[in-house]
Design a protein around this motif. Structure first.
Motif, PDB file in Angstrom:
ATOM      1  N   VAL A 246      -1.969   1.151  11.101  1.00  0.00           N
ATOM      2  CA  VAL A 246      -2.187   1.114   9.654  1.00  0.00           C
ATOM      3  C   VAL A 246      -3.153   2.246   9.328  1.00  0.00           C
ATOM      4  O   VAL A 246      -4.295   2.227   9.769  1.00  0.00           O
ATOM      5  CB  VAL A 246      -2.786  -0.237   9.219  1.00  0.00           C
ATOM      6  CG1 VAL A 246      -3.074  -0.226   7.721  1.00  0.00           C
ATOM      7  CG2 VAL A 246      -1.843  -1.381   9.573  1.00  0.00           C
ATOM      8  N   LEU A 261       0.949  -5.571   3.545  1.00  0.00           N
ATOM      9  CA  LEU A 261       1.667  -5.005   4.685  1.00  0.00           C
ATOM     10  C   LEU A 261       2.161  -6.106   5.624  1.00  0.00           C
ATOM     11  O   LEU A 261       2.493  -5.839   6.770  1.00  0.00           O
ATOM     12  CB  LEU A 261       0.748  -4.063   5.471  1.00  0.00           C
ATOM     13  CG  LEU A 261      -0.027  -3.004   4.686  1.00  0.00           C
ATOM     14  CD1 LEU A 261      -0.952  -2.232   5.612  1.00  0.00           C
ATOM     15  CD2 LEU A 261       0.930  -2.049   4.000  1.00  0.00           C
ATOM     16  N   PHE A 266       3.235  -3.682  12.736  1.00  0.00           N
ATOM     17  CA  PHE A 266       2.023  -2.883  12.943  1.00  0.00           C
ATOM     18  C   PHE A 266       1.232  -3.464  14.120  1.00  0.00           C
ATOM     19  O   PHE A 266       1.065  -4.680  14.230  1.00  0.00           O
ATOM     20  CB  PHE A 266       1.160  -2.884  11.690  1.00  0.00           C
ATOM     21  CG  PHE A 266       1.759  -2.139  10.529  1.00  0.00           C
ATOM     22  CD1 PHE A 266       1.935  -0.768  10.584  1.00  0.00           C
ATOM     23  CD2 PHE A 266       2.171  -2.813   9.386  1.00  0.00           C
ATOM     24  CE1 PHE A 266       2.497  -0.072   9.519  1.00  0.00           C
ATOM     25  CE2 PHE A 266       2.731  -2.134   8.313  1.00  0.00           C
ATOM     26  CZ  PHE A 266       2.905  -0.757   8.381  1.00  0.00           C
ATOM     27  N   LEU A 286      -2.342  -8.589   5.702  1.00  0.00           N
ATOM     28  CA  LEU A 286      -1.967  -7.959   6.962  1.00  0.00           C
ATOM     29  C   LEU A 286      -1.325  -8.958   7.919  1.00  0.00           C
ATOM     30  O   LEU A 286      -1.071  -8.639   9.079  1.00  0.00           O
ATOM     31  CB  LEU A 286      -3.210  -7.354   7.637  1.00  0.00           C
ATOM     32  CG  LEU A 286      -3.957  -6.277   6.847  1.00  0.00           C
ATOM     33  CD1 LEU A 286      -5.269  -5.919   7.549  1.00  0.00           C
ATOM     34  CD2 LEU A 286      -3.099  -5.043   6.672  1.00  0.00           C
TER      35      LEU A 286
END
Length: 859
Positions: A246, A261, A266, A286
């Motif tokens: 990220v 996100l 990720f 996240l």
């Protein structure tokens, strides 16, 4: 004379003023001419006629459209007052059915500045002609069922500020030409099927304030210089396939407020140094990635955060400094579930938050004292699988609580009576604990407005609770309830999901289920002791999933099921149904799972009146019945789901997802690799299987079976099939389990089956097969029991060896390969000079056979 001239001037001036005033009054009072230009009206009228408009929304939008009236007065139309050109066309929510043609009259409205056709039925591609509307500033086509690639002509719309294409089926990458839209402020293309990487061309669109690409199939890494989007406020790329790190530059965008996100791949988050100016970030999501290691401390600097999601962060069983959250005084939503940490979450950490409303700590170890008091008005609390052994008493003062999930813990005893005094409680999940009952009178919560109640997988016993009439979802499976299903269930007003599987209910299925004729979508009564016939009137036309397997139901299958046009899952296995094959089920376009296993169904499964075309069928299990007859060669034509490698679940399945509850569980028994296994949950999306074993089928195996190339399991054992094994089975490249045992098959085992690399288990025993067993790797790994009782079979893994003639026949190709290999080896050993002479002579002459030359050379 001078005075006379002055008087004349005054009189003429007054006359002029009067004349002008009169003209103004006349102009103001006279009816205006039509503002709309003729060509614009004609284009709109033709555009309307291009679609078979239907539905209330369409009528309301277009009922004022009259061909002889001013089009600028029509609903959804705004004109430029100076030119009479149509500047805005807004038909949001109208039922425009059909494609938007490339030569549509819409594109004659050259001066359009705003076009909104959202929430209509414009199925088809977005034509290149859209780029002809060069003055467009706003283009909204959300929820229109459009598909295909986005046209590169979008790059011609240089004045565009809003591009909203959410909720379509666009595929491929964003066109490179999108980098030409220098004025673009909003790019919204969520919930589609876009692929490829994050387009670097987007970094040139420095006016962008919002990017929403959530729920696509985008992949790759994000650019490291995201801070070039210096005006960005909203950035959401959740539910894609992005990976890598990220970029820290995202957190350096001073205007950024909303950053989501979640649910990507990720795997690292760059540590953020000193943030140059106070961050405006309010939403940071996240969760659901592959982030690992310590939770970064810089999060404590994001003091404006109101919503934070760090779920599924893998701390690698490390410690977590939960004090970093104490600086986030404005938090209203916090999700730190599934952190994989050895640290214990102490609920007292959150006791002083004043605005915390949504809190999820599931799948962590949580502790709290009996005297804990939460200042904030918690509305949603998720404590699933938190090693809790007592009911959280601090909830007693949480009068704002509407959602409670304490599933998968070790809580025993009774559900406390005081819980139902919480005025806002609507959704409750107690599943997978050790509750035995409800404290208080029988109707302790009957007057509550509870919409969802999941008490499955506990030790609840009779009496069955008296339920609130408001319940739409009820799961009481896997308990110890007994007796008849209470008719009080039929007093519920709007029941949608009823799951009572795995109890000891007996008696009949209540006929009063007819009350839920349109609302009930899920009815699961599996594994009880219900008997009698299935009442026709108890079938809700809205059913999507019906499971009454493992009971003692008898009679015929209710034909009212043919009215359930949305039915996807039907399981009646292990009952006493005595009926012919339900050919009428072919009218159900979305049927995916049909399980009639272990009943007394009989007769043919082929109708001379027409094929049973099941285009969506994924599991077809009619095993252990009395079906008979032969299957025509083309029987499996039209079973397109098993022929296709693409699984596209119906959007209606989203109704089963709920808001974090375990919900209902589908289950069927599948015979796979000689063993019986139970399919649950997501495994239904993996398996495509056909099981017709244990019946009385005759004739040859249909050659069309080879069309089902995505099938995983095929079981046709214990029948009376004759003839040879169709070589078309070699087309089933995903096949893992094949059982053709206990039939009357003859001929040889097709050697092509040895090329099925996924075929891990097969059984050809108890047939009349003959000849050598093919030497393919997958076949040779089978146990000899897979080939027993075939008197004519020979070769490994059987002990019986084959005669030379048979081996010569089956291995003809291998021998030819060996001859060529021997020739090549011989050539290599011939003295170089002499062999070179011979080879040179062969190349110089094409009139002689070169094989003879070489043999002559060696002789």
């Amino acid at each position: 004379m001078h005075c006379c001239c002055a008087r004349k001037i005054i009189v003429w001036s007054l006359c002029l003023i009067f004349s002008l005033s009169h003209s103004i009054l006349v102009c103001g009072s006279s009816p205006p001419k039509h503002l709309c230009r003729q060509d614009q009206r004609d284009a709109l009228w033709e555009f309307k006629s291009e679609f078979p408009l239907s539905g209330m929304a369409a009528d309301e939008k277009t009922q004022t459209w009259r061909n002889n009236s001013d089009c600028c007065s029509w609903d959804g139309i705004t004109c430029d007052p100076k030119t009479g050109n149509v500047a805005e066309l807004n038909l949001w929510g109208s039922s425009l059915n059909g494609p938007l043609r490339s030569k549509s009259s819409l594109f004659r409205l050259q001066h359009l500045q705003s076009l909104d056709l959202s929430s209509s039925n414009l199925a088809g591609i977005l034509p290149d002609s859209i780029g002809d509307l060069k003055y467009l500033r706003v283009l909204r086509l959300s929820g229109c069922n459009l598909f295909g690639k986005l046209p590169s002509s979008l790059g011609n719309l240089s004045d565009l500020t809003h591009l909203e294409l959410d909720g379509n089926g666009f595929t491929g990458e964003l066109p490179v030409s999108i980098g030409n839209l220098k004025q673009l402020t909003k790019l919204l293309v969520s919930s589609s099927k876009l692929s490829g990487n994050f387009h670097h061309a987007l970094l040139n669109l420095t006016e962008l304030t919002a990017i929403n690409l959530v729920s696509n199939q985008l992949e790759g890494t994000l650019p490291s210089n995201m801070s070039s989007l210096s005006k960005l406020e909203y950035f959401d790329i959740g539910s894609n396939l992005f990976s890598g790190f990220v970029p820290s530059s995202l957190f350096m965008i001073p205007s950024l407020i909303h950053l989501k996100l979640e649910r990507n791949h990720f795997n690292s988050l760059l540590e953020i140094g000193n943030i140059s100016s106070p961050s405006k970030l309010q939403i940071l999501s996240l969760g659901g990635n592959k982030l690992s290691g310590p939770i970064p401390g810089f999060i404590s600097k994001l003091v404006e955060l109101s919503s934070l999601d760090l779920s599924f962060w893998d701390t690698l069983r490390g410690d977590v400094d939960f004090s970093i959250f104490l600086h986030l005084k404005s938090l209203t939503s916090l999700d730190i579930s599934t952190l994989n940490t050895r640290s214990i979450v102490d609920m007292s950490l959150f006791s002083h938050f004043e605005s915390l409303y949504l809190l999820s700590l599931s799948r962590n170890t949580v502790k709290f004292s009996s005297t804990l008091h939460m200042v904030s008005p918690i509305g949603s609390l998720a404590l699933a699988s938190c090693n809790i052994s007592e009911f959280p008493k601090f909830l007693r003062t949480q009068t704002s609580l509407f959602y409670l999930d304490i599933s998968q813990n070790q809580i025993k005893g009774q559900v406390p009576e005081w819980l139902w005094s919480l005025p806002g409680l609507e959704y409750v999940d107690f599943s997978r604990n050790s509750f035995t009952g409800f404290d208080g009178p029988a109707g302790v919560f009957q007057k509550k407005e509870i919409y969802l109640l999941d008490i499955s997988w506990n030790a609840f016993k009779n009496p069955f609770p008296l339920l609130p009439k408001s319940i739409t979802f009820l799961s009481a499976s896997d308990n110890q309830f007994s007796g008849e299903i209470l008719k009080t269930i039929c007093q519920l007003d709007s029941l949608e999901t009823l799951v009572l599987s795995n109890n000891n209910f007996s008696g009949f299925i209540p006929r009063c289920f007819e009350k839920f004729n349109t609302t009930l979508t899920v009815l699961h009564l599996q594994n009880n002791s219900l008997s009698g016939e299935f009442p026709e009137e108890s079938v809700s036309v809205g059913l999507i999933s019906l499971d009454v397997g493992h009971n003692q139901l008898s009679g015929e299958l209710p034909k009212s099921l043919m009215n359930c046009t949305g039915l996807e899952f039907l399981n009646v296995e292990e009952n006493k149904f005595n009926d012919t094959f339900p050919f009428w089920l072919r009218v159900l376009p979305g049927l995916q799972f049909l399980v009639l296993r272990s009943n007394e169904f009989h007769g043919p499964i082929y109708s001379p009146e027409g094929s049973i075309n099941f285009p969506k069928l994924r599991i077809f299990d009619i095993s252990k019945n009395l079906f008979s007859g032969a299957l025509p060669s083309d029987y499996f034509f039209g079973w397109s789901e098993m022929s296709s490698g693409v699984y596209t679940p119906d959007n209606k399945q989203k109704r089963f997802i709920g808001i974090g509850f375990s919900n209902y569980v589908k289950s069927v028994v599948l015979a796979n690799k000689g063993l019986e296994m139970k399919l649950l949950g997501t495994s239904f999306n993996i398996y495509k299987s056909i099981d017709v074993s244990g019946n009385r089928f005759q004739g040859e195996i249909p050659k069309s079976i080879g069309l089902l190339k995505e099938m995983i399991v095929l079981n046709m054992s214990n029948n009376a099939f004759i003839g040879s094994i169709p070589p078309s089975l070699s087309n089933l490249t995903n096949l893992q389990s094949l059982d053709l045992s206990r039939n009357r098959l003859s001929g040889k085992i097709p050697p092509e089956l040895g090329k099925l690399t996924f075929l891990a288990w097969m059984n050809f025993s108890y047939n009349n097969l003959e000849g050598p067993i093919p030497q393919g790797t997958q076949i040779q790994t089978q146990d000899s029991s897979s080939f027993l009782q075939n008197p004519g079979l020979c070769g490994a893994p059987l002990q019986k060896t084959c005669s030379g003639g048979e081996e010569a026949t089956i291995n003809k190709d291998e021998e030819e390969d060996q001859v060529l290999s021997w020739i090549a080896a011989a050539i290599a050993y011939v003295p170089g000079v002499f062999c070179g002479f011979v080879v040179g002579h062969i190349l110089a002459s094409y009139r002689h056979d070169w094989f003879k030359r070489i043999f002559h050379c060696f002789s």
